[in-house]
Design a protein around this motif. Structure first.
Motif, PDB file in Angstrom:
ATOM      1  N   THR A  71      -2.397  67.838 -30.262  1.00 42.60           N
ATOM      2  CA  THR A  71      -3.739  67.858 -29.677  1.00 42.60           C
ATOM      3  C   THR A  71      -3.766  68.644 -28.374  1.00 42.60           C
ATOM      4  OG1 THR A  71      -3.263  65.721 -28.624  1.00 42.60           O
ATOM      5  CG2 THR A  71      -4.441  65.675 -30.721  1.00 42.60           C
ATOM      6  N   THR A  72      -2.670  68.627 -27.617  1.00 42.58           N
ATOM      7  CA  THR A  72      -2.653  69.403 -26.372  1.00 42.58           C
ATOM      8  C   THR A  72      -2.708  70.907 -26.658  1.00 42.58           C
ATOM      9  OG1 THR A  72      -0.232  69.185 -26.383  1.00 42.58           O
ATOM     10  CG2 THR A  72      -1.473  67.647 -25.008  1.00 42.58           C
ATOM     11  N   GLN A  73      -1.988  71.357 -27.689  1.00 39.37           N
ATOM     12  CA  GLN A  73      -2.076  72.767 -28.095  1.00 39.37           C
ATOM     13  C   GLN A  73      -3.481  73.093 -28.574  1.00 39.37           C
ATOM     14  OE1 GLN A  73       1.202  72.381 -30.978  1.00 39.37           O
ATOM     15  NE2 GLN A  73       2.100  74.209 -30.055  1.00 39.37           N
ATOM     16  N   LEU A  74      -4.053  72.190 -29.350  1.00 34.54           N
ATOM     17  CA  LEU A  74      -5.405  72.390 -29.874  1.00 34.54           C
ATOM     18  C   LEU A  74      -6.402  72.574 -28.735  1.00 34.54           C
ATOM     19  CD1 LEU A  74      -7.501  72.247 -32.223  1.00 34.54           C
ATOM     20  CD2 LEU A  74      -7.471  69.766 -31.933  1.00 34.54           C
ATOM     21  N   SER A  75      -6.361  71.673 -27.739  1.00 32.91           N
ATOM     22  CA  SER A  75      -7.296  71.742 -26.619  1.00 32.91           C
ATOM     23  C   SER A  75      -7.127  73.044 -25.836  1.00 32.91           C
ATOM     24  CB  SER A  75      -7.086  70.538 -25.702  1.00 32.91           C
ATOM     25  OG  SER A  75      -7.878  70.642 -24.539  1.00 32.91           O
ATOM     26  N   ARG A  76      -5.883  73.391 -25.541  1.00 28.51           N
ATOM     27  CA  ARG A  76      -5.628  74.595 -24.729  1.00 28.51           C
ATOM     28  C   ARG A  76      -6.133  75.851 -25.435  1.00 28.51           C
ATOM     29  NH1 ARG A  76      -1.531  75.772 -20.864  1.00 28.51           N
ATOM     30  NH2 ARG A  76      -2.042  77.796 -19.940  1.00 28.51           N
ATOM     31  N   PHE A  77      -5.895  75.937 -26.736  1.00 30.87           N
ATOM     32  CA  PHE A  77      -6.328  77.134 -27.457  1.00 30.87           C
ATOM     33  C   PHE A  77      -7.852  77.210 -27.517  1.00 30.87           C
ATOM     34  CE2 PHE A  77      -7.516  79.402 -31.353  1.00 30.87           C
ATOM     35  CZ  PHE A  77      -6.929  80.630 -31.087  1.00 30.87           C
ATOM     36  N   VAL A  78      -8.501  76.106 -27.887  1.00 32.97           N
ATOM     37  CA  VAL A  78      -9.965  76.111 -28.013  1.00 32.97           C
ATOM     38  C   VAL A  78     -10.612  76.494 -26.682  1.00 32.97           C
ATOM     39  CG1 VAL A  78     -11.990  74.632 -28.308  1.00 32.97           C
ATOM     40  CG2 VAL A  78     -10.109  74.505 -29.949  1.00 32.97           C
ATOM     41  N   GLU A  79     -10.146  75.926 -25.582  1.00 31.39           N
ATOM     42  CA  GLU A  79     -10.751  76.218 -24.286  1.00 31.39           C
ATOM     43  C   GLU A  79     -10.493  77.656 -23.854  1.00 31.39           C
ATOM     44  OE1 GLU A  79     -12.881  74.416 -23.065  1.00 31.39           O
ATOM     45  OE2 GLU A  79     -12.510  72.446 -23.956  1.00 31.39           O
ATOM     46  N   THR A  80      -9.334  78.208 -24.216  1.00 29.16           N
ATOM     47  CA  THR A  80      -9.041  79.604 -23.884  1.00 29.16           C
ATOM     48  C   THR A  80      -9.961  80.543 -24.644  1.00 29.16           C
ATOM     49  OG1 THR A  80      -6.718  79.062 -23.454  1.00 29.16           O
ATOM     50  CG2 THR A  80      -7.240  81.377 -23.820  1.00 29.16           C
ATOM     51  N   VAL A  81     -10.206  80.249 -25.917  1.00 30.85           N
ATOM     52  CA  VAL A  81     -11.122  81.079 -26.711  1.00 30.85           C
ATOM     53  C   VAL A  81     -12.542  80.983 -26.151  1.00 30.85           C
ATOM     54  CG1 VAL A  81     -12.175  81.329 -28.995  1.00 30.85           C
ATOM     55  CG2 VAL A  81      -9.718  80.968 -28.801  1.00 30.85           C
ATOM     56  N   GLY A 129     -15.719  86.347 -25.918  1.00 35.42           N
ATOM     57  CA  GLY A 129     -15.961  87.353 -26.948  1.00 35.42           C
ATOM     58  C   GLY A 129     -15.892  86.820 -28.358  1.00 35.42           C
ATOM     59  N   PHE A 130     -15.881  85.471 -28.493  1.00 35.02           N
ATOM     60  CA  PHE A 130     -15.798  84.849 -29.805  1.00 35.02           C
ATOM     61  C   PHE A 130     -16.940  83.846 -29.972  1.00 35.02           C
ATOM     62  CE2 PHE A 130     -11.433  86.104 -28.888  1.00 35.02           C
ATOM     63  CZ  PHE A 130     -10.997  86.633 -30.096  1.00 35.02           C
ATOM     64  N   THR A 131     -17.197  83.503 -31.228  1.00 39.09           N
ATOM     65  CA  THR A 131     -18.123  82.417 -31.499  1.00 39.09           C
ATOM     66  C   THR A 131     -17.471  81.090 -31.117  1.00 39.09           C
ATOM     67  OG1 THR A 131     -17.302  82.236 -33.771  1.00 39.09           O
ATOM     68  CG2 THR A 131     -19.222  83.654 -33.404  1.00 39.09           C
ATOM     69  N   GLU A 132     -18.259  80.017 -31.104  1.00 43.58           N
ATOM     70  CA  GLU A 132     -17.735  78.700 -30.774  1.00 43.58           C
ATOM     71  C   GLU A 132     -16.600  78.340 -31.731  1.00 43.58           C
ATOM     72  OE1 GLU A 132     -17.281  74.854 -29.099  1.00 43.58           O
ATOM     73  OE2 GLU A 132     -18.112  76.742 -28.352  1.00 43.58           O
ATOM     74  N   PRO A 133     -15.419  77.994 -31.230  1.00 38.58           N
ATOM     75  CA  PRO A 133     -14.279  77.670 -32.107  1.00 38.58           C
ATOM     76  C   PRO A 133     -14.566  76.432 -32.961  1.00 38.58           C
ATOM     77  CG  PRO A 133     -13.566  78.017 -29.839  1.00 38.58           C
ATOM     78  CD  PRO A 133     -15.050  77.936 -29.800  1.00 38.58           C
ATOM     79  N   GLY A 155     -19.118  93.769 -25.894  1.00 37.90           N
ATOM     80  CA  GLY A 155     -20.196  93.551 -24.942  1.00 37.90           C
ATOM     81  C   GLY A 155     -21.171  92.452 -25.303  1.00 37.90           C
ATOM     82  N   GLU A 156     -21.021  91.858 -26.479  1.00 40.63           N
ATOM     83  CA  GLU A 156     -21.926  90.787 -26.907  1.00 40.63           C
ATOM     84  C   GLU A 156     -21.281  89.427 -26.670  1.00 40.63           C
ATOM     85  OE1 GLU A 156     -25.001  91.159 -28.055  1.00 40.63           O
ATOM     86  OE2 GLU A 156     -24.895  93.343 -27.878  1.00 40.63           O
ATOM     87  N   ARG A 157     -22.127  88.432 -26.403  1.00 37.88           N
ATOM     88  CA  ARG A 157     -21.654  87.067 -26.218  1.00 37.88           C
ATOM     89  C   ARG A 157     -22.452  86.141 -27.113  1.00 37.88           C
ATOM     90  NH1 ARG A 157     -18.442  86.671 -21.576  1.00 37.88           N
ATOM     91  NH2 ARG A 157     -18.597  84.403 -21.606  1.00 37.88           N
ATOM     92  N   ALA A 158     -21.791  85.130 -27.639  1.00 33.74           N
ATOM     93  CA  ALA A 158     -22.473  84.149 -28.482  1.00 33.74           C
ATOM     94  C   ALA A 158     -23.369  83.264 -27.618  1.00 33.74           C
ATOM     95  CB  ALA A 158     -21.447  83.296 -29.221  1.00 33.74           C
TER      96      ALA A 158
END
Length: 343
Positions: free
Chosen positions: A255-265, A270-274, A313-316
């Motif tokens: 879960t710690t890896q999961l949280s860190r990755f989602v928050e970094t994205v 430049g990405f849609t909501e994980p 240049g686009e943001r979700a």
């Protein structure tokens, strides 16, 4: 009014025997081509027809114990229930039962990909079939796609990716550890049956760190799969390499890896909501009226996270739902969304 079906103007009358031959339900012997082997050019890892020397087969006994063996003329496979000559298997159609010298019965089939990957030699832990299937489906891996994979492990996911992209796609794999790369290369070669010393034509395996090597390569990819301890370290490199609409996917165990990755994205912008999820597989026992969940279950193996790359240049649109109280409290030390103040 007549119920007869009119004959097309250009059609010539047919005889009853011709009509029977043209009917899809007509009983006729299949053409010889129906039993031809799968074309070598397909690189499917699958064969049809009689078992051949050099092929791998899977023997399953009455207790469900499994053995994978490579067929070699003149050899004998020994178990605690006696031996079986390879020559007694070679030349037969798969899907038969063979009896060992001491009376043990074994079912003989070619191994499926899902069976092969859980029994092949391992350097690192394998991506289980239930997760590989989710990755192929939810990341929409398609024939002809270019997929970049970081962390080749033992080659289990690589086999599924290569099967999905086909010989006209590309899978570019990065692995930091040479011993893992060697194991993966052997396993992939064994499954797809390439000549000794040759790799699948759609596969390129490189030693190195994706975060460093991918930017240098100038590669553009449709999908990027991160199976590694710290996938958040590769988000910038993945964003630069992904084509607009492409998908980034992380396979993480905790879960710690999961949280860190989602928050970094999220913070990247430049990405849609994980989207994060896991899959659980439970078998069922079915005998007459005794229908109940089985005693075996493939529970947690890993979490999967996916997000799509926005155009440059686009943001979700921002999420409208507010974070739960304390979600980013004093105990939280990971990446923080720009609009969430520190407490």
């Amino acid at each position: 009014m007549s119920d007869a079906v009119p004959t097309p103007p250009d059609a010539s009358p047919t005889t009853p025997s011709e009509e029977a031959a043209a009917s899809p339900t007509a009983s006729s012997a299949p053409s010889p081509e129906a039993y031809d082997d799968v074309p070598v050019e397909a690189w499917s890892g699958v064969h049809r027809g009689p078992l051949r020397a050099g092929e791998w087969v899977r023997l399953t006994d009455q207790k469900g114990r499994r053995h994978n063996i490579c067929l070699e003329p003149g050899k004998t496979f020994h178990t605690n229930r006696g031996g079986m000559a390879h020559d007694d298997l070679i030349g037969r159609e798969e899907g038969f039962t063979i009896t060992s010298s001491s009376g043990g019965e074994y079912l003989v089939f070619r191994p499926l990909l899902a069976e092969f990957v859980v029994s092949m030699p391992r350097g690192a832990a394998v991506v289980y079939p239930k997760d590989a299937a989710q990755i192929v489906a939810m990341c929409d891996i398609f024939p002809g796609a270019h997929v970049v994979e970081a962390g080749v492990g033992s080659g289990a996911l690589t086999c599924s990716l290569l099967r999905a992209v086909g010989p006209f796609g590309r899978v570019t794999s990065y692995e930091r550890r040479e011993e893992f790369a060697d194991v993966a290369r052997k396993n992939v070669g064994q499954f797809f049956g390439g000549p000794e010393g040759s790799d699948h034509p759609a596969w390129n395996l490189s030693l190195g760190d994706l975060a460093e090597e991918l930017p240098r390569s100038g590669v553009r990819a449709d999908r990027i799969i991160l199976d590694m301890l710290a996938p958040w370290e590769c988000v910038e490199a993945a964003a630069d390499a992904l084509l607009p609409g492409g998908i980034i996917c992380a396979y993480v165990a905790t879960t710690t890896q999961l949280s860190r990755f989602v928050e970094t994205v999220r913070l990247h912008g430049g990405f849609t909501e994980p989207q994060a999820w896991e899959s659980l597989v439970r078998d069922w026992h079915v005998e007459g009226l005794a229908v109940r969940p089985g005693h075996k279950m493939i529970g947690h193996t890993a979490f999967l996270v996916t997000a799509r790359r926005m155009a440059p240049g686009e943001r979700a649109p921002r999420k409208t739902r507010r974070p739960a109280p304390g979600a980013y409290g004093a105990d939280y030390t990971g990446p923080r969304p720009a609009d969430v103040p520190a407490e």
